[in-house]
Write an enzyme that holds these catalytic residues in place. Structure first.
Site, PDB file in Angstrom:
ATOM      1  N   GLY A 122       0.802  -1.226   0.000  1.00  0.00           N
ATOM      2  CA  GLY A 122       0.000   0.000   0.000  1.00  0.00           C
ATOM      3  C   GLY A 122       0.830   1.268   0.000  1.00  0.00           C
ATOM      4  O   GLY A 122       0.452   2.289   0.596  1.00  0.00           O
ATOM      5  N   CYS A 171       0.406   0.473  -9.505  1.00  0.00           N
ATOM      6  CA  CYS A 171       0.361  -0.208  -8.207  1.00  0.00           C
ATOM      7  C   CYS A 171      -1.032  -0.800  -8.022  1.00  0.00           C
ATOM      8  O   CYS A 171      -2.036  -0.075  -8.083  1.00  0.00           O
ATOM      9  CB  CYS A 171       0.676   0.756  -7.065  1.00  0.00           C
ATOM     10  SG  CYS A 171       0.443  -0.024  -5.450  1.00  0.00           S
ATOM     11  N   ASN A 223       5.020   5.294 -11.402  1.00  0.00           N
ATOM     12  CA  ASN A 223       4.265   4.093 -11.030  1.00  0.00           C
ATOM     13  C   ASN A 223       2.769   4.370 -11.167  1.00  0.00           C
ATOM     14  O   ASN A 223       2.134   4.890 -10.256  1.00  0.00           O
ATOM     15  CB  ASN A 223       4.624   3.687  -9.595  1.00  0.00           C
ATOM     16  CG  ASN A 223       3.950   2.370  -9.211  1.00  0.00           C
ATOM     17  OD1 ASN A 223       3.207   1.790 -10.015  1.00  0.00           O
ATOM     18  ND2 ASN A 223       4.206   1.915  -7.999  1.00  0.00           N
TER      19      ASN A 223
HETATM   20  C1  SIN Z   1       2.856  -1.343  -2.804  1.00  0.00           C
HETATM   21  O1  SIN Z   1       3.485  -0.557  -2.084  1.00  0.00           O
HETATM   22  O2  SIN Z   1       1.692  -1.633  -2.539  1.00  0.00           O
HETATM   23  C2  SIN Z   1       3.498  -1.979  -3.985  1.00  0.00           C
HETATM   24  C3  SIN Z   1       3.802  -0.994  -5.029  1.00  0.00           C
HETATM   25  C4  SIN Z   1       3.546  -1.475  -6.407  1.00  0.00           C
HETATM   26  O3  SIN Z   1       3.318  -2.655  -6.645  1.00  0.00           O
HETATM   27  O4  SIN Z   1       3.575  -0.666  -7.334  1.00  0.00           O
END
Ligand code: SIN
Length: 324
Positions: free
Chosen positions: A78, A136, A133
């Protein structure tokens, strides 16, 4: 005997920036690199791709938020992190002072927030590249997985592009009908390259409690289980956009895994989940990859990129030895 890899130039160029080697740490598996420093020389790698940083500090999702699966790992972290101000004050200078190329991953709740993060990073010492990103899987709503919509992905990439001059890579999700459609949209909006791929959305059920293992129910699947999916995505994107650089990732554990990504069309690779079992994996994979490239007669990393697409008939099988 001289190691054949010694004769191979390890440097790679991504969107005009030269990096020392073809292997990077993957975002999310090594924070901002510091934790890995006791295990490998980060300066020999292409660079460190940081954990995605957001505008504000974030605790992430409640635990349990990691689960081991067959040949893979599910996470629902998260986007836990210190926020952009602490990152700029601590993590980025730590990398810059050591001459380690920083590829900063950013994440936001809206295109505007991504743009703000890019603006905040403008001119930051040590910043070599941005990885945006947009994929996610552990965000508050599926609507925030911008990589699942060509229009949403383009909005974010355009907002980032307006704010910063360093190369900008969009990190794509495999959980889409047509990854090439999303890739094209990101490039049209100003992305210089593409990171392929983020994790796949998955679920694990605990057969003792009869409930999902992760408190968030769903999480992102990574590790060797996803390598063929990642290779398929790299293949499709490279076939459609052969001049766009790809940073390939998904289940890479060895130099030969990395070589598969190059042959499919990646210009460089990131190593992530393998770090949990072997914190030195990125350096080991890079060494193995360079040796394997040299053994196949390549004089530079770039010569191998996309080579598998050129094969119209099966080639003679050559025995290089188990380790090559
Ligand atoms: C996460 O922090 O939930 C993972 C990040 C991601 O998969 O981009």
């Amino acid at each position: 005997m001289t190691d054949p890899a010694v004769r191979l130039d390890p440097a790679v160029s991504l969107a005009g920036v030269t990096f020392r080697g073809p292997v990077f740490t993957a975002s999310g598996c090594a924070a901002a690199g510091r934790e890995l420093a006791p295990y490998l020389d980060l300066g020999t790698l292409g660079g460190v791709v940081t954990k995605s940083v957001m505008r504000a500090p974030r605790a992430g999702r409640p635990t349990p938020r990691m689960a081991e699966t067959a040949s893979g790992m599910l996470n629902s972290i998260g986007l836990q992190g210190p926020g952009i101000e602490a990152f700029l004050a601590g993590d980025l200078p730590w990398l810059a002072e050591r001459g380690i190329a920083a590829v900063v991953s950013i994440a936001g709740h809206s295109a505007q927030e991504y743009g703000e993060l890019a603006r905040r990073l403008r001119g930051a010492p040590g910043l070599a590249m941005l990885e945006v990103n947009i994929s996610c899987p552990n965000v508050e709503s599926r609507g925030q997985v911008f990589a699942c919509s060509a229009a949403g992905a383009a909005d974010v990439m355009a907002a980032v592009r307006r704010e910063i001059d360093v190369p900008v890579f969009a990190k794509l999700s495999p959980d889409v009908t047509d990854i090439v459609d999303i890739a094209r949209s990101c490039v049209a909006a100003g992305a210089d390259g593409l990171s392929v791929i983020n994790t796949l959305l998955g679920v694990a059920i605990d057969t003792r409690t009869l409930r999902p293992v992760l408190s968030a129910v769903t999480g992102g699947l990574s590790g060797p289980a996803i390598k063929p999916v990642a290779l398929r995505c790299v293949w499709q994107v490279h076939a459609a956009l052969p001049t766009v650089p790809i940073l390939g990732m998904g289940g890479i554990r060895s130099g030969l895994d990395a070589l598969e990504f190059l042959l499919a069309g990646a210009s460089a690779v990131s190593v992530g989940t393998a770090i949990f079992a072997d914190p030195g994996a990125p350096a080991r994979v890079q060494c193995e990859l360079l040796t394997a490239l040299a053994a196949r007669g390549f004089g530079a990393v770039a010569e191998a990129v996309g080579v598998a697409h050129g094969l119209t008939a099966p080639r003679e099988v050559v025995a290089y030895g188990d380790e090559l």
